[in-house]
Design a protein around this motif. Structure first.
Motif, PDB file in Angstrom:
ATOM      1  N   THR A   1       0.838  -1.189   0.000  1.00  0.00           N
ATOM      2  CA  THR A   1       0.000   0.000   0.000  1.00  0.00           C
ATOM      3  C   THR A   1       0.878   1.246   0.000  1.00  0.00           C
ATOM      4  N   GLY A   2       0.537   2.197  -0.877  1.00  0.00           N
ATOM      5  CA  GLY A   2       1.310   3.429  -0.973  1.00  0.00           C
ATOM      6  C   GLY A   2       0.420   4.652  -0.934  1.00  0.00           C
ATOM      7  N   PRO A   3       1.015   5.833  -1.016  1.00  0.00           N
ATOM      8  CA  PRO A   3       0.239   7.075  -0.962  1.00  0.00           C
ATOM      9  C   PRO A   3      -0.806   7.196  -2.056  1.00  0.00           C
ATOM     10  N   ALA A   4      -0.583   6.549  -3.209  1.00  0.00           N
ATOM     11  CA  ALA A   4      -1.488   6.697  -4.347  1.00  0.00           C
ATOM     12  C   ALA A   4      -2.736   5.830  -4.242  1.00  0.00           C
ATOM     13  N   HIS A   5      -2.916   5.105  -3.145  1.00  0.00           N
ATOM     14  CA  HIS A   5      -4.035   4.167  -3.048  1.00  0.00           C
ATOM     15  C   HIS A   5      -5.177   4.674  -2.171  1.00  0.00           C
ATOM     16  N   SER A   6      -5.153   5.961  -1.832  1.00  0.00           N
ATOM     17  CA  SER A   6      -6.245   6.580  -1.072  1.00  0.00           C
ATOM     18  C   SER A   6      -6.438   8.007  -1.568  1.00  0.00           C
ATOM     19  N   TRP A   7      -7.669   8.493  -1.441  1.00  0.00           N
ATOM     20  CA  TRP A   7      -7.987   9.875  -1.767  1.00  0.00           C
ATOM     21  C   TRP A   7      -7.899  10.743  -0.517  1.00  0.00           C
ATOM     22  N   ASN A   8      -7.568  12.019  -0.710  1.00  0.00           N
ATOM     23  CA  ASN A   8      -7.328  12.938   0.397  1.00  0.00           C
ATOM     24  C   ASN A   8      -7.930  14.304   0.101  1.00  0.00           C
ATOM     25  N   ALA A   9      -7.957  15.154   1.139  1.00  0.00           N
ATOM     26  CA  ALA A   9      -8.441  16.528   0.974  1.00  0.00           C
ATOM     27  C   ALA A   9      -7.664  17.441   1.909  1.00  0.00           C
ATOM     28  N   PRO A  10      -7.374  18.675   1.476  1.00  0.00           N
ATOM     29  CA  PRO A  10      -6.614  19.612   2.299  1.00  0.00           C
ATOM     30  C   PRO A  10      -7.477  20.518   3.166  1.00  0.00           C
ATOM     31  N   HIS A  11      -8.789  20.430   3.084  1.00  0.00           N
ATOM     32  CA  HIS A  11      -9.682  21.377   3.750  1.00  0.00           C
ATOM     33  C   HIS A  11      -9.593  21.220   5.269  1.00  0.00           C
TER      34      HIS A  11
ATOM     35  N   TYR B   1     -13.029  18.540  -3.952  1.00  0.00           N
ATOM     36  CA  TYR B   1     -13.764  19.248  -2.906  1.00  0.00           C
ATOM     37  C   TYR B   1     -13.479  18.580  -1.556  1.00  0.00           C
ATOM     38  N   SER B   2     -14.022  19.151  -0.497  1.00  0.00           N
ATOM     39  CA  SER B   2     -13.808  18.604   0.836  1.00  0.00           C
ATOM     40  C   SER B   2     -14.470  17.233   0.975  1.00  0.00           C
ATOM     41  N   MET B   3     -14.080  16.499   2.003  1.00  0.00           N
ATOM     42  CA  MET B   3     -14.610  15.155   2.205  1.00  0.00           C
ATOM     43  C   MET B   3     -16.131  15.141   2.401  1.00  0.00           C
ATOM     44  N   PRO B   4     -16.727  16.027   3.229  1.00  0.00           N
ATOM     45  CA  PRO B   4     -18.194  16.009   3.340  1.00  0.00           C
ATOM     46  C   PRO B   4     -18.891  16.320   2.022  1.00  0.00           C
ATOM     47  N   VAL B   5     -18.340  17.230   1.230  1.00  0.00           N
ATOM     48  CA  VAL B   5     -18.943  17.549  -0.065  1.00  0.00           C
ATOM     49  C   VAL B   5     -18.840  16.353  -1.004  1.00  0.00           C
ATOM     50  N   MET B   6     -17.697  15.678  -1.011  1.00  0.00           N
ATOM     51  CA  MET B   6     -17.541  14.505  -1.863  1.00  0.00           C
ATOM     52  C   MET B   6     -18.493  13.388  -1.461  1.00  0.00           C
ATOM     53  N   ALA B   7     -18.723  13.231  -0.161  1.00  0.00           N
ATOM     54  CA  ALA B   7     -19.675  12.216   0.301  1.00  0.00           C
ATOM     55  C   ALA B   7     -21.076  12.545  -0.184  1.00  0.00           C
ATOM     56  N   THR B   8     -21.424  13.818  -0.203  1.00  0.00           N
ATOM     57  CA  THR B   8     -22.737  14.223  -0.706  1.00  0.00           C
ATOM     58  C   THR B   8     -22.857  13.939  -2.202  1.00  0.00           C
ATOM     59  N   ILE B   9     -21.813  14.241  -2.951  1.00  0.00           N
ATOM     60  CA  ILE B   9     -21.818  13.966  -4.394  1.00  0.00           C
ATOM     61  C   ILE B   9     -21.969  12.472  -4.659  1.00  0.00           C
TER      62      ILE B   9
ATOM     63  N   TYR C   1     -11.087  22.591   8.187  1.00  0.00           N
ATOM     64  CA  TYR C   1     -12.052  22.490   9.290  1.00  0.00           C
ATOM     65  C   TYR C   1     -12.726  21.124   9.335  1.00  0.00           C
ATOM     66  N   SER C   2     -13.114  20.601   8.184  1.00  0.00           N
ATOM     67  CA  SER C   2     -13.680  19.249   8.192  1.00  0.00           C
ATOM     68  C   SER C   2     -12.626  18.240   8.630  1.00  0.00           C
ATOM     69  N   ALA C   3     -11.357  18.472   8.286  1.00  0.00           N
ATOM     70  CA  ALA C   3     -10.287  17.591   8.755  1.00  0.00           C
ATOM     71  C   ALA C   3     -10.145  17.682  10.275  1.00  0.00           C
ATOM     72  N   ALA C   4     -10.222  18.894  10.819  1.00  0.00           N
ATOM     73  CA  ALA C   4     -10.140  19.052  12.269  1.00  0.00           C
ATOM     74  C   ALA C   4     -11.304  18.348  12.956  1.00  0.00           C
ATOM     75  N   MET C   5     -12.490  18.492  12.412  1.00  0.00           N
ATOM     76  CA  MET C   5     -13.680  17.877  12.999  1.00  0.00           C
ATOM     77  C   MET C   5     -13.598  16.358  12.959  1.00  0.00           C
ATOM     78  N   MET C   6     -13.058  15.812  11.876  1.00  0.00           N
ATOM     79  CA  MET C   6     -13.008  14.355  11.686  1.00  0.00           C
ATOM     80  C   MET C   6     -11.639  13.768  12.031  1.00  0.00           C
ATOM     81  N   LEU C   7     -10.881  14.474  12.847  1.00  0.00           N
ATOM     82  CA  LEU C   7      -9.582  13.967  13.332  1.00  0.00           C
ATOM     83  C   LEU C   7      -8.681  13.552  12.171  1.00  0.00           C
ATOM     84  N   ASN C   8      -8.621  14.395  11.185  1.00  0.00           N
ATOM     85  CA  ASN C   8      -7.743  14.207  10.019  1.00  0.00           C
ATOM     86  C   ASN C   8      -8.083  12.977   9.180  1.00  0.00           C
ATOM     87  N   ALA C   9      -9.317  12.549   9.216  1.00  0.00           N
ATOM     88  CA  ALA C   9      -9.720  11.433   8.352  1.00  0.00           C
ATOM     89  C   ALA C   9      -9.455  11.706   6.874  1.00  0.00           C
ATOM     90  N   PRO C  10      -9.549  12.972   6.395  1.00  0.00           N
ATOM     91  CA  PRO C  10      -9.244  13.207   4.973  1.00  0.00           C
ATOM     92  C   PRO C  10      -7.773  13.040   4.611  1.00  0.00           C
TER      93      PRO C  10
END
Length: 376
Positions: free
Chosen positions: A260-270, A308-316, A272-281
């Motif tokens: 497993t490497g860095p290219a096998h997961s998606w991420n987001a730099p946003h 987009y941010s993780m919550p926005v991507m989940a909505t999409i 506040y949502s990262a702070a709320m979700m303990l850096n899950a993005p």
């Protein structure tokens, strides 16, 4: 230039404020039902647009672990309060729907993220606390499936929680829920068969949670619990779906899967949502360093990013045609950049992905890592 923020303070503010709104709504009722939904959607989206960075801090591990325990204890106050408020009729129907949706988002995005952190910690007490959070969400099956299957087989067809390119969320959700139930059972059966199997404890615990909801507020309490837990589970499945959508590890010449490497997961730099979700993005770093505390997770330039941010991507993702329009071309670019040519399109929307049986889950699996947080 982005503004750096103090990590633990940011995590605490972002994740405790919604808990306070839920408790206020459960106590006062009425229009407070809208407050938590507004926070989890509009407020988070607005703050995510600020040019702020959460700086990784390895030196804050002890404080981060203490806060994670505190946040779990807050969850144990929020959950019964929300069940009681919905069952007792503290809101009219529009307010109740808003309160249910906002609280479900909190449980799925904050409580789940924290429980995920806890089950990766080396201490038995912390892992047990994380399991208890999942028990209250009626989703303890996720624990062995995540530690023993997902972290071993992520970004392969052997992981039921890694979505293939073209697989829509709603069919993925059902397949992943059933797939991880089976995969987690098989993985644990090889380690602790018979009465030592943790599914027995998980089931008894979840039955106990349902009985407590009934004692608290009767059948209405049970219905409220099922509605909240079900929505939280959808949020968890959405996270798995969007974090690995379409990304696949290649098979090496010896037949094993590449690490497993860095290219096998998606991420987001946003921030506040990262702070709320303990850096899950910041998911790539978590999979390459599963024992790393959330406050130290990094986001590097070579890690795939959502637009987009993780919550926005989940909505999409709730609208599969829109999701594929946004993401499929990005998946192809990432996979082509890995040198593997165009990704396998046999798992398109016209052909459901195949999930191989998890028959040989060992300490490190197939091309996997052994460091997944220890036993439970």
């Amino acid at each position: 230039m982005s503004t750096p923020m103090i990590p633990i303070a940011s995590h605490a503010i972002a994740s405790l404020v919604p808990a306070g709104l839920i408790l206020a709504g459960a106590t006062v009722g009425g229009a407070w039902g809208w407050a938590i939904l507004g926070y989890m959607t509009v407020y988070v989206w607005v703050l995510d647009r600020m040019n702020v960075t959460l700086k990784p801090r390895e030196d804050l591990e002890r404080v981060a672990r203490v806060y994670s325990v505190l946040l779990a204890l807050v969850h144990f106050a929020v959950m019964p309060a929300a069940v009681w408020a919905l069952a007792a009729g503290a809101f009219n129907w529009p307010q109740a729907l808003a309160f249910w949706a906002g609280t479900g988002l909190f449980l799925g995005q904050v409580s789940n993220s924290n429980a995920h952190e806890l089950i990766h910690r080396p201490g038995r007490a912390e892992r047990g606390l994380g399991v208890l959070v999942y028990v209250t969400l009626l989703y303890a099956q996720h624990v062995p499936a995540h530690l023993l299957v997902h972290h071993v087989h992520v970004a392969t067809d052997r992981d039921p929680n890694s979505a293939a390119l073209g697989h829509g969320f709603w069919s993925f959700a059902l397949r992943a829920w059933l797939g991880e139930l089976r995969a987690g059972y098989l993985a644990e059966a090889r380690r602790r068969p018979g009465l030592r199997h943790p599914y027995l404890r998980y089931t008894l615990g979840e039955v106990g949670v349902v009985m407590m909801a009934a004692a608290l507020a009767g059948w209405a309490g049970v219905a409220a619990l099922l509605a909240l837990a079900g929505y939280a589970q959808i949020q968890l499945l959405l996270a798995d779906y969007i974090q690995h959508y379409g990304l696949r590890r290649k098979a090496r010449a010896d037949g094993r899967t590449e690490p497993t490497g860095p290219a096998h997961s998606w991420n987001a730099p946003h921030w506040y949502s990262a702070a709320m979700m303990l850096n899950a993005p910041r998911h790539s770093d978590h999979h390459t360093n599963p024992g790393r505390i959330y406050s130290a997770l990094r986001l590097e330039a070579d890690m795939p990013r959502w637009p987009y941010s993780m919550p926005v991507m989940a909505t999409i993702a709730l609208i599969p045609p829109l999701w594929r329009r946004v993401m499929d071309r990005r998946v192809r670019r990432v996979m082509e950049g890995l040198g593997g040519g165009r990704p396998d399109l046999s798992h398109s929307s016209h052909a459901e992905p195949r999930h191989d049986s998890v028959a040989a889950v060992g300490p490190a699996g197939v091309g996997g890592r052994a460091d997944v947080g220890g036993s439970l």
